[in-house]
Structures are given as structure tokens and as C-alpha cells.
Design a protein around this motif. Structure first.
Motif, short mmCIF file in Angstrom:
data_model
loop_
_atom_site.label_atom_id
_atom_site.label_comp_id
_atom_site.label_asym_id
_atom_site.label_seq_id
_atom_site.Cartn_x
_atom_site.Cartn_y
_atom_site.Cartn_z
N GLY A 1 0.82 -1.22 0.00
CA GLY A 1 0.00 0.00 0.00
C GLY A 1 0.85 1.26 0.00
N LEU B 1 2.22 1.62 -3.48
CA LEU B 1 1.20 2.09 -4.43
C LEU B 1 0.85 3.56 -4.20
N THR B 2 0.86 3.99 -2.93
CA THR B 2 0.57 5.40 -2.65
C THR B 2 1.62 6.32 -3.26
N THR C 1 1.20 6.21 -7.15
CA THR C 1 -0.01 6.82 -7.72
C THR C 1 -0.27 8.21 -7.15
N ALA D 1 -9.02 7.48 -8.72
CA ALA D 1 -8.12 6.41 -9.13
C ALA D 1 -7.38 5.83 -7.94
N GLN D 2 -6.94 6.69 -7.03
CA GLN D 2 -6.26 6.19 -5.83
C GLN D 2 -7.18 5.34 -4.97
N ALA E 1 -9.77 3.57 -6.06
CA ALA E 1 -9.99 2.31 -6.77
C ALA E 1 -8.80 1.37 -6.59
N ILE E 2 -7.59 1.93 -6.67
CA ILE E 2 -6.40 1.10 -6.48
C ILE E 2 -6.32 0.58 -5.04
N ALA E 3 -6.71 1.40 -4.07
CA ALA E 3 -6.69 0.97 -2.67
C ALA E 3 -7.68 -0.17 -2.42
N ALA F 1 -8.84 -2.27 -4.70
CA ALA F 1 -8.37 -3.45 -5.43
C ALA F 1 -7.24 -4.16 -4.67
N SER F 2 -6.31 -3.36 -4.12
CA SER F 2 -5.22 -3.98 -3.35
C SER F 2 -5.74 -4.64 -2.08
#
Length: 305
Positions: A41, A44-45, A48, A55-56, A58-60, A62-63
Motif C-alpha cells: 500500500g 502504491l501510494t 499513484t 483512481a487512488q 480504486a487502487i486501494a 483493489a489492493s
């Protein structure tokens, strides 16, 4: 001690795991998954940071679903119920009949584990495990699974009696896909204890189990076959199918060694040029003909007197 019957139709002396050991295994698993989730995480932070908030988010999400839901499901499926925490505590997730779990069992356990373990911090799972007679949480109840202890002394194995020889191979075309695990468990426990029951009680139980099995398979019962012998033959047929499936899977997984090429035989040479190695040997010369022996002729002289 809880008697569980495996897919090989044997009774295992495995005890269901209780709340303390299960809680320790879950804590070990969560420590690994949460650590990986935090590290990934953070990465990814940072990666992104230039994206917008949608978008952030959505990625959080999904992870979160991948690391805390998807990976535990994949681990339980591939390891047949032995995650890292359960392996350290000597536990294993099995079906109600003692067989290995599949993807659908791990999926139900993982989906309900989000509510039982993550959202409620394990409160619902702890209450359900304390109330259940075999220490099962809601995910185990809906998935039809059970967490058992593997590191216990084994008991004497009681196999299912073999069917009569005249029933061998008679149920190869029977469809067993609709038979639930609970019915298999009841049939196998009856067959392993049929000699300990009263004859009348055992006959009535065998007839009831045979009727349930016929209703699940959709095939009429064979005429003149006793109920107990019918149950033995059907269980033996399922064992044969499981063994054949496991054998084919092992044969497909094992690599085939390469075959060494056969060396060619060089031709045999002589002083007059190459002669094939397979050329026939020359025939020996025939022996000269010798006629029959004749007696010497007399010269006309009489021997002296």
C-alpha cells in the motif's frame, strides 16, 4: 474425539480445532497478510501520487481485495487447507467428510471471513466457534468445512468392507455428482460400524441410506441386491474413481524422460570396398564328388602253385 471419514473411506482420529489454536493461526496469517498489505500500500501510494483521488481509491480497494481476500483464498485452495498459520499450529481445513477442500470451499470461507474476522475484529467468529460443538465459525458452516488438528496420535484405521465379487464393476455408469458429502459421511460411518450394531437396527439403517442414495443418483435400485452390499459397492466405485483421478493427475504432472537415440551401426569394410553389415556370408564351395569304390581288376595271371 471426532471420527472423520476421508475420501478413501477410512476413519481418521482427528480432533476438531478449538478457539485458542484457531485464533493463534488466524493471527499469524493476518500478521503476514497485513504486513504485505501495508508495504504494498505504501508503494502504491507513492507510485499513484500523481493520479486523482478516484483512481487512488480504486487502487486501494483493489489492493485490499487482492491481498486480504484473494491471496488467502488462493493459499487455502493450493495448499488444500494449510495456510502458514495453520501449518505452524498443526491445523488443516477439511470438508465435512474429511476430504481436501476445493476452490468453492475456500471462496465461501474467505468471503465470510471478511465480515467475521476483518470488519468485526474476530468477534463474530469467536462467538460462533464457542457456540458450535465442533468449533466452527460461520464460514465453515456455510462452506461445509471443518478445521481439525493433525498433530495428534493416530487411532486404528477401520476401512470400509469390500463389496461382494459379483458386484465389482456393476456401478461404473452411476452418476455420483449429486450425492452430498453428509450422505457419504453417514454411509461410510455406518459401513465401518455395521458389525457393532443390532442386526435389525443395522438392516433398517442400511435400507434408509440406500434409499437416500438411490434418490440422489436417480437410478433404480438393483433387484436382489442387499442394501449393505449396495452401499459397499457404491463406496468402492467412488474410491476407484478418486484413485483413477489422482493417478492421472500425478501422471500428467510427472515429466517424461527423453529417450536416448539408437546409435547407427557403421558399415563393415574389406579390402575390396564397403560391405553392408547385413550382407549374407558367402556359401561354402561344394565338395568334389567321389564315386563309389570299385574292386581291383585281375590281370589274367594265376598265382604260382
Amino acid at each position: 474425539m471426532s471420527d472423520l471419514v476421508t475420501g478413501d473411506a477410512v476413519v481418521l482420529g482427528l480432533r476438531p480445532a478449538r478457539l485458542p489454536s484457531r485464533a493463534l493461526a488466524i493471527l499469524l496469517d493476518l500478521a503476514v497478510y497485513v504486513t504485505a498489505y501495508v508495504l504494498i500500500g505504501v508503494g502504491l501510494t507513492l507510485a499513484t501520487a500523481s493520479l486523482d483521488q478516484a483512481a487512488q481509491a480504486a487502487i486501494a480497494v483493489a489492493s485490499f481485495l487482492l491481498l486480504l481476500v484473494g491471496i488467502p483464498i488462493a493459499v487455502e485452495t493450493l495448499s488444500h487447507g494449510r495456510s502458514l498459520g495453520k501449518l505452524a499450529c498443526g491445523l488443516r481445513v477439511v470438508r465435512d467428510d474429511g476430504g481436501p477442500i476445493r476452490f468453492r470451499h475456500a471462496l465461501v470461507r474467505g468471503a465470510l471471513g471478511v465480515v467475521e474476522l476483518l470488519l468485526t475484529f474476530g468477534t463474530v467468529a469467536a462467538i460462533a466457534s464457542l457456540v458450535s460443538a465442533r468449533g466452527r465459525r460461520l464460514g465453515d458452516v456455510f462452506a461445509g468445512t471443518l478445521v481439525v488438528r493433525e498433530r495428534v496420535p493416530g487411532t486404528r484405521v477401520m476401512p470400509v468392507p469390500a463389496p461382494p465379487p459379483w458386484l465389482a464393476g456393476r456401478f461404473t455408469q452411476l452418476d455420483l455428482s449429486a450425492v452430498p458429502d453428509g450422505l457419504w459421511l453417514a454411509i461410510r460411518q455406518y459401513l465401518t460400524r455395521m458389525n457393532q450394531l443390532d442386526p435389525q437396527v443395522g438392516a433398517a439403517m442400511a435400507a434408509r441410506l440406500a434409499d437416500d442414495l438411490v434418490a440422489r443418483t436417480g437410478a433404480p435400485p438393483p433387484a436382489g441386491v442387499p442394501a449393505a452390499a449396495y452401499l459397499m459397492a457404491v463406496v468402492h466405485e467412488r474410491q476407484s474413481r478418486d484413485a483413477a483421478r489422482a493417478f492421472h493427475a500425478a501422471a500428467a504432472a510427472s515429466p517424461v524422460p527423453p529417450v536416448a537415440p539408437v546409435p547407427s551401426i557403421p558399415p563393415v569394410t574389406s579390402g575390396f570396398g564397403p560391405v553392408p553389415a547385413s550382407a549374407p556370408a558367402p556359401a561354402p564351395a561344394p565338395a568334389p564328388y567321389v564315386g563309389p569304390a570299385q574292386a581291383p581288376r585281375s590281370g589274367g595271371f594265376a598265382p604260382p602253385a
